[in-house]
Every structure is written in structure tokens, then in C-alpha cells.
Design an enzyme around this catalytic site. Structure first.
Site, short mmCIF file in Angstrom:
data_model
loop_
_atom_site.label_atom_id
_atom_site.label_comp_id
_atom_site.label_asym_id
_atom_site.label_seq_id
_atom_site.Cartn_x
_atom_site.Cartn_y
_atom_site.Cartn_z
N ARG A 188 0.81 -1.22 0.00
CA ARG A 188 0.00 0.00 0.00
C ARG A 188 0.85 1.27 0.00
NH1 ARG A 188 -2.45 -3.51 -1.41
NH2 ARG A 188 -4.41 -4.38 -0.61
N SER A 237 -11.22 0.09 2.82
CA SER A 237 -10.50 -0.32 4.03
C SER A 237 -9.93 0.89 4.75
CB SER A 237 -9.37 -1.29 3.68
OG SER A 237 -9.89 -2.48 3.14
N GLU A 307 -5.01 3.40 6.24
CA GLU A 307 -4.92 3.23 4.79
C GLU A 307 -5.60 4.39 4.09
OE1 GLU A 307 -6.40 0.01 1.47
OE2 GLU A 307 -5.38 -0.74 3.26
#
Length: 325
Positions: A188, A237, A307
Site C-alpha cells: 500500500r 478499508s 490506509e
């Protein structure tokens, strides 16, 4: 001045850009409200909002923009939480209208695509060209610029596995190209400089058939519908998965499934998804997230990392302190 924050002064920033703004062909607005563009439907205004007509228009804008003005890039804003005070500097929004080009080559299995393209459309372009390996994008509700910036992934596949190279524009308005090594993909995250605006990229897939690709895309969609609150005001998320674990399991174990702060809630359906139940502010959502991080750490010793990208300034008296153990 904007009423969102005493710091926001779009008219002043626009004036500093000088008479050259008359040559810009895109949409340029001071003090533009942003909440209608975000999936959470919250957030303050952009000091200056620009939708470039094409890459050359973007280059000119960056050359005119004062060097001390921050630049934020927005696509579909599916992974962003913009604070209630708004965003200082310029917001550059890459739309599908100007950055949606796609060229697929079934022989080389490569696809060239614009950074404003929705991830789901790239999956469809690949399917129509008999190029496999892109089905996971069917389940990611964002655009390619964001997917490239955060190495987006789903269903066991990440952007890094399909990436070849990309074209970008730097803060000085110059074109640059980045290869795999320059991107420095990790979970990520990418190592690419924050001042680069990605405008297009080349990907490479694998041989397949439209039937197999469609079946894989259908499986992705079925999983989303059964396990994620896709009809809610959410941003996907909230937290990254910790090493060797799942963020949602940490949240659930701490008893925070359905936990609510103001109009913000950890989804009862998937407790790593924050949702706006209808009247949440960005303050509510960020406070919810930091409260969850604190309580998860107290319960299990796991420090969850955001995130969702939190951007902008707080309104006076409504700031959220980042939890540090």
C-alpha cells in the site's frame, strides 16, 4: 475568504498566479467545495481547484502556480478523508473525460491507460482484449492514479504485479517517466516522490479468455456484495493489514464492530470499513478512526496504520490528535 477555514484564500492564490491563467483551458475555481466529490461526502473546500483539459494544460498550471503552494491530486477520491477546514493550495482533479485513454495490445499483453480511468474500466478493457490478470481491479472503487500511488490490491493481487512504467508531471511542470525500480512498490505504498502527478501508465497481463476473465470479475463482485458495505458512504478499508494479520479481525476482537462516534461508524458488516451514517463530519470520522486505533492497541498491542489518506486542515477547536502509544 472561504467560510470553511480562515486559512483558505483561493482568490488570493489565484491572483498570485498572474495573467497566464487566461491561457488555461481547464476548469479553475477558487474556494471550491469538495465534499460532493468524495465517497465519504464530507470535507471542506479546496483553496484552488483545477481540472486540466489534458497533460499540457496541467503542465502550464503547475508552471504558473506559486512554488510555495501545495498540490494535492484527486481522482475519484475513494480513499480520501478531507478535513472540514479544507485543503490549502491547489487540488488537481484528473477526470475520466481528459485522462481516460486506453490502448490494449493482445499480442504483447500490454495496456496503456490514463490515470483518470476507473479501476473497474481497466478490468473491462483487459477482458475485451483477452488479457488476464486485471480482474482484481473490478473490485477496487478508485481510479488508476490512486491505485498506482498506493499499490492498490485485492483478492491476492496488487498493482505491482501488473505494472511496467508510468508517465508523470513534476511540480515544475516537466514530464518524467518512472520504471518499476523507481516506483519502489511496497504494501500500500510507493517510493515515488509525492510531488509527482501520475498521468498515464503501462501495464502487462497474461493470456486468458473473456469467459475466464469475466468469471473472475464476477467472483470479485460477488465477494464485495456479500462482505463489504458497498452501498454506504464509505472509503474502503480504513486500516492497513498488520504483518501476518487482518485489520478487521483486530477491530472485531476489540469489540468495535458497529462502534460509533457522532455520525461515523465502523461498519457492522465489515468492521474495517468506516461509514458515514448520514450526518457525519470529517471530524467524526477521523476521531472514530483514532479511537479505534487506541482501543485496538490497548486490547492486543497491535498499532493499526491508516490506509485512508487524511488531508487538509481542521476547523478551529475541532482537531483530532493522532494516537501514539
Amino acid at each position: 475568504m472561504s467560510d470553511g477555514s480562515p486559512l483558505i484564500d483561493g482568490e488570493g492564490l489565484l491572483e498570485r498566479m498572474g495573467p497566464g491563467v487566461a491561457d488555461l483551458r481547464g476548469k479553475l475555481r477558487p474556494n471550491q467545495p469538495l465534499k460532493d466529490f468524495t465517497w465519504f461526502r464530507v470535507g471542506g473546500p479546496a483553496e484552488l481547484y483545477f481540472v486540466p483539459a489534458d497533460v499540457e494544460d496541467l503542465q502550464l498550471f503547475l508552471q504558473l502556480l506559486p512554488a510555495d503552494a501545495p498540490v494535492h491530486v484527486m481522482g475519484l477520491a475513494s480513499n480520501s478523508l478531507i478535513r472540514d477546514g479544507g485543503l490549502l493550495g491547489a487540488v488537481v482533479r484528473l477526470t475520466a473525460k481528459a485522462f481516460n485513454q486506453a490502448k490494449a495490445d493482445p499480442e504483447t499483453l500490454r495496456i496503456e491507460a490514463g490515470a483518470g480511468m476507473a479501476d473497474r474500466r481497466l478490468a473491462a478493457v483487459a477482458r475485451d482484449a483477452d488479457i488476464g490478470g486485471f480482474h482484481f481491479y473490478h473490485g477496487i472503487p478508485g481510479s488508476l492514479g490512486g491505485a498506482l500511488r498506493m499499490n492498490a490490491g485485492a483478492n491476492g493481487v496488487e498493482t505491482v504485479s501488473r505494472f511496467v512504467s508510468l508517465d508523470a508531471v513534476n511540480r515544475q511542470g516537466e514530464r518524467v517517466t518512472l520504471d518499476h525500480a523507481a516506483m519502489g512498490f511496497t504494501y500500500r505504498h510507493t517510493a515515488a516522490s509525492d510531488d509527482l502527478i501520475f498521468v498515464s501508465a503501462t501495464f502487462e497481463g497474461e493470456p486468458s479468455t473473456p469467459e475466464d476473465i469475466q468469471a473472475a470479475m464476477d467472483a470479485v463482485q460477488k465477494h464485495r456484495e456479500e462482505n463489504q458495505p458497498i452501498k454506504e458512504r464509505t472509503s474502503g478499508s480504513t486500516f492497513k493489514n498488520p504483518d501476518g494479520g487482518s485489520a478487521w479481525k483486530c477491530v472485531d476482537a476489540a469489540g468495535l464492530r458497529g462502534f460509533q462516534v457522532g455520525g461515523a461508524q465502523m461498519s457492522p458488516m465489515h468492521c474495517n470499513f468506516m461509514i458515514n451514517t448520514g450526518d457525519a463530519t470529517a471530524y467524526d470520522l477521523e476521531l472514530l478512526g483514532e479511537t479505534v486505533r487506541k482501543r485496538v492497541f490497548e486490547h492486543s498491542g497491535t498499532l493499526l496504520q491508516w490506509e485512508v489518506k487524511r488531508l487538509g486542515v481542521f476547523t478551529p477547536g475541532r482537531s483530532v490528535e493522532t494516537f501514539h502509544p
